[in-house]
Design an enzyme around this catalytic site. Structure first.
Site, PDB file in Angstrom:
ATOM      1  N   GLY D 149       0.829  -1.194   0.000  1.00  0.00           N
ATOM      2  CA  GLY D 149       0.000   0.000   0.000  1.00  0.00           C
ATOM      3  C   GLY D 149       0.866   1.247   0.000  1.00  0.00           C
ATOM      4  O   GLY D 149       2.064   1.208   0.319  1.00  0.00           O
ATOM      5  N   CYS D 150       0.256   2.361  -0.362  1.00  0.00           N
ATOM      6  CA  CYS D 150       1.011   3.613  -0.465  1.00  0.00           C
ATOM      7  C   CYS D 150       1.440   4.107   0.915  1.00  0.00           C
ATOM      8  O   CYS D 150       2.622   4.415   1.131  1.00  0.00           O
ATOM      9  CB  CYS D 150       0.192   4.668  -1.198  1.00  0.00           C
ATOM     10  SG  CYS D 150      -1.517   4.822  -0.649  1.00  0.00           S
TER      11      CYS D 150
END
Lengths: 347, 347, 347, 347
Positions: D149-150
């Protein structure tokens, strides 16, 4: 009719004060001072005011100026305020100052963080910190009010109820806050140019922003202990608005969000401009920009035992200009909310 | 106290009307209608109004609704307005409608451009086009006022003086205009999402935008000839604001900008909301956004023999919501400028 | 490996050229010149390039510099270019200049619009206007190429096919065009600050923008008659991107959009960077920003007998930096599209 | 030539992967899958790719699709990935999945936070967490990589060196992070519309964002203790970019910033995409947007004894799309930096 003078009127804080006061019929803006634009009509610098407020800007000569108004709001750089205000006070004028010069009770703290020598330390004890939610009664009788900083207003209002009630520790307070670009003032620096700022997000002033000791002073007074906070400001690509995310250690890790929220509701139950949001709602800057409101949410992170408070205000509203007008209303004996219950534009 | 109902209140035009009216003490917003949000407080949809306007939205039942107010402002999709308004009129209510339904004198023009059959053509002859600068006296006595479109307001006010004075040809009128995104309404379409819209500029509705015949109708009435215009709208990455650049063929190519400008000054000499800018100044949307003002500049391009007019307004202000309030002030016998002289926020 | 020098490298056009060239293995940026930042690494000014292009900026001393590269791209203010380039040419370097200094065939037109005396008029006849779609073969053999202006590129490419084919009149050409803020360069002026620019739209340079005669020169050459255009530029609140809306009088009012569009398709059939959009599609800046493409739509307004052309490009792409790289590719004998077929980021 | 299939290609992550891969000559995008746009050319949805990548989108039928490529990148909603990927794996394809489905070692953690039952738990043990800085060797041999995920990428890379070196406590980690709007995906929800998002800043997912356990999993593995973090995400009015401000308790309060910074420099000394900024510099999103870089600054707040780390990346770059390409390069035996050393556009 109260005669108001605005010194440093052509900055964004000054212009917002003009916007708020110009339509009122109980206050006359009798003089606007701007060295940069002396001799030019105010509406030439702010064309939104064309036909509404066209008064010509005057130079900053305290002697000439002080006769022209009963109250002054000064929006000058720190250091400059302290050289101008003494003369206004001597001449019997009441002053609300938006610089950092009179916000600190301990001149040494000011001088350490602002890296200047205070030129009017004798006025410090007479100045009142202009946060009505904490000092309403003192503001009423004050001759000199120090309009609080934007980050301090946003942070202190978000922390005060919990700290006063003792539901959180006074240690390990972490504040991460974000401001719109107008917080930097009306500046022609490259780093605030559209191309350099738009679509960009960054932190700045890490571990050394001048609003830190201002927050600490007020929190310390609230809880009676010396409070040190970790404060990190950020710049977001928007013109106005401020939001703080505050992490506090709950004294009792089993406290629920509802219990914490009721502490806040109680603390602010008579406050016209503080809105404690319902459970599930979080503040956003567009709900407060253009207004004097501050929106606060209270949440509990059970996993970490932390109270997470989010507070939002307009850095040019409750964070500066409209808060100064709120103080002015109090000092002048007007209804405190006069001219300030107008909602912001949302869009 | 005048009781005002707003139908279609939760769109951006409706919300702006609430923002403008809520602080007034001579008008009570007695009912807000929104089928999408019936039963929910208005301030839940627009949190900027929390504590200021918390009235609960009602469903759109014309019979129930019509008793609840004296005046109605309808901000409904075209076609829908025409099905709701007849009942309000029958019940003796005065109505300001913001759709295109009652803006056209010739129902065929409406039906051709809007691709619908008009369901209340009998009301058309009773409707007044709500541009106070052209129809102030008729608005005063009207029972049904059609609030003009944003592009038409911006274009007509920019062209009317020149056309009325005969200093430009009625042929070869070219209008290139730009709107902020709120002109599209409160919509959840992908093409208006932040990521698709931000930092993007585009033309749309080339040669077929519905505001074209509205502009043409009013210009034709001004000069007494059938006017056809070339109109191209564009979308700019900003929330509010509209600017039109209008190219007109000067009748006398030797006319100076000052001469042309004096025609405009004279035409609008009694208008409280039209500002003809001084030579050298050009309008910009930030000077009018949040207000009811329209700013107009007049220039001559000697090389091409064209008059170049730039006019700027707020599509949610003079282009819709505040213009409706202006009409309401006129219809209700209030001072026409009541609540509308407040400047926009500039930032 | 070709050695390229960039003079005026730290402006936005220069930085975009660095971005485009740095990843290439057939060109070495052997020297970057910036008086403002001499002695500092390029990546200090543009931190996106940290670790990618860290070369130190040098001062602008033509004698020292000219040995350091085979080709130079100069991104200097007009007037300055003309004082630097002669020495580079004398020393046998090939130059692509991005100022207005060498774009005009008639020095008097330049001097009238730019209000300066040209200091190197003897080079004018040797300079080639660097629009590959019009002058590909001449660029190939040129020693001095004048990189076209952004508005001229956008306008000329949008008008050339129609004018060359004679389907529109050479009179009454009306161009309304919009630029992102980077078109003004890397500037610290207040009027380009974020707070003054964001959410604002305005016209500027009405009837007097310097790109006007550049457009007229090239259109006149295309149709063999003196062309005068009405040109109005605007500033939109976005960093990059440009869109022109062009109104042309059709020679034959019965021409269809499809017929007109086929003229454009034919004219650009071998062009790698011009995209004529399918019927129903309109250009938008986000489809071209970050790239060397120009997108063009062709529509007919039957009611007015006008051809409406919309053309979009990146003012820092096909409007300046990447167009200079395209010319460099041609001059250096590389594939013209080398390094330029990369799409822009869309978001 | 490696054949790559992209499933869920028309979302922003998919489109960014297309943008990165399309210009390469060692990878062919052999199939793009999008149920929403099946049958339509990819460049119709992303007009920036017109003429560059016009392949027609196909429906999501795993059986048909799996023959068409050797590697797949899946950018599907969580839950959906787990139903599609097993078939691709069975058919011998290598997969990089961008959903949360295969990021967690403990399926219960996934099911608790994502509120779904995992439909392919048997694949979890075979999946490698696709952060090359931590798992480069495992990625090389993996058949299934979970693209991180970012927020986790931004947070973990900012904390890992300090935690691994033991210079900070594993307790009381506070992360305040900000994302651009594209992090929410290509969505037509009202709350992500331009008018609702522009000029607005807010927190969201307070105390319950799904990236929290992902961060905790990896930090726990690094330090060998169960780590719980306080994580608050925010939304800023910009399209791309992410910045995390991380407060960590220094183990030794007398440690200097330089000492801490050298820990980071050492930890990342061989990493091509992690840039530890020089003292005095702070990361900003515009320096990384459009690229695969992450910029990190390390500061010490002596007053609070905290290490303040700021890390910035592009949520569509190192936070998703380009990180997937980095993993693909590793898995396919290409140079890990292939196609990824291009700087972002800065503006």
């Amino acid at each position: 009719m109260l005669r108001l003078g605005i010194i440093g009127a052509t900055g964004y804080v000054g212009a917002e004060i003009v916007r708020l006061i110009a339509p009122r019929d109980d206050i006359e803006i009798s003089v606007v001072v701007s060295n940069s634009f002396a001799g030019r009509p105010f509406s030439e610098i702010y064309p939104s005011l064309r036909g509404i407020f066209d008064k010509t800007c005057e130079s900053l000569d305290p002697e000439t100026i002080s006769d022209k108004a009963d109250f002054f709001i000064t929006a000058l750089p720190h250091g400059v305020s302290a050289t101008i205000i003494p003369r206004l006070i001597e001449n019997g004028r009441k002053v609300i100052d938006h610089s950092g010069d009179f916000r600190f009770r301990d001149v040494k703290v000011y001088e350490e963080w602002y890296k200047v020598t205070h030129t009017a330390p004798e006025l410090i004890s007479r100045a009142v910190y202009g946060l009505p939610e904490l000092y309403r009664d003192k503001i009423r009788d004050a001759g000199l009010v120090a309009d609080p900083g934007c980050y301090p207003t946003c942070s202190i209002l978000g922390i005060a109820p919990a700290l006063a009630a003792g539901i959180v520790s006074s240690r390990n307070i972490v504040i991460s806050a974000v401001s719109g670009v107008s917080g930097a003032g009306r500046k022609s620096e490259l780093s605030y140019s559209f191309c350099e700022t738009d679509e960009n997000f960054k932190a700045y002033g890490v571990a050394n922003h001048r609003h830190t000791p201002e927050i600490e002073q007020e929190l310390s007074l609230i809880c009676g202990e010396k409070v040190i906070v970790s404060f990190t400001p950020h710049l977001a690509p928007m013109k106005r608005g401020m939001l703080a995310t505050i992490c506090l250690d709950l004294s009792d890790a089993s406290m629920t969000a509802e219990e914490a929220r009721s502490v806040y509701l109680d603390y602010y139950k008579n406050e016209p401009f503080v809105r404690i949001l319902p459970p599930g709602e979080l503040p956003q800057t567009k709900a407060v920009v253009g207004s004097n409101y501050v929106d606060i949410s209270v949440n509990v992170d059970k996993r970490t035992g932390k109270l997470i408070v989010n507070s939002a205000l307009d850095n040019l509203g409750k964070g500066s200009a409209s808060q100064a007008v709120q103080a002015l209303n109090i000092m002048a004996g007007f209804d405190e909310t006069k001219g300030l219950l107008t909602p912001g534009p949302y869009l």
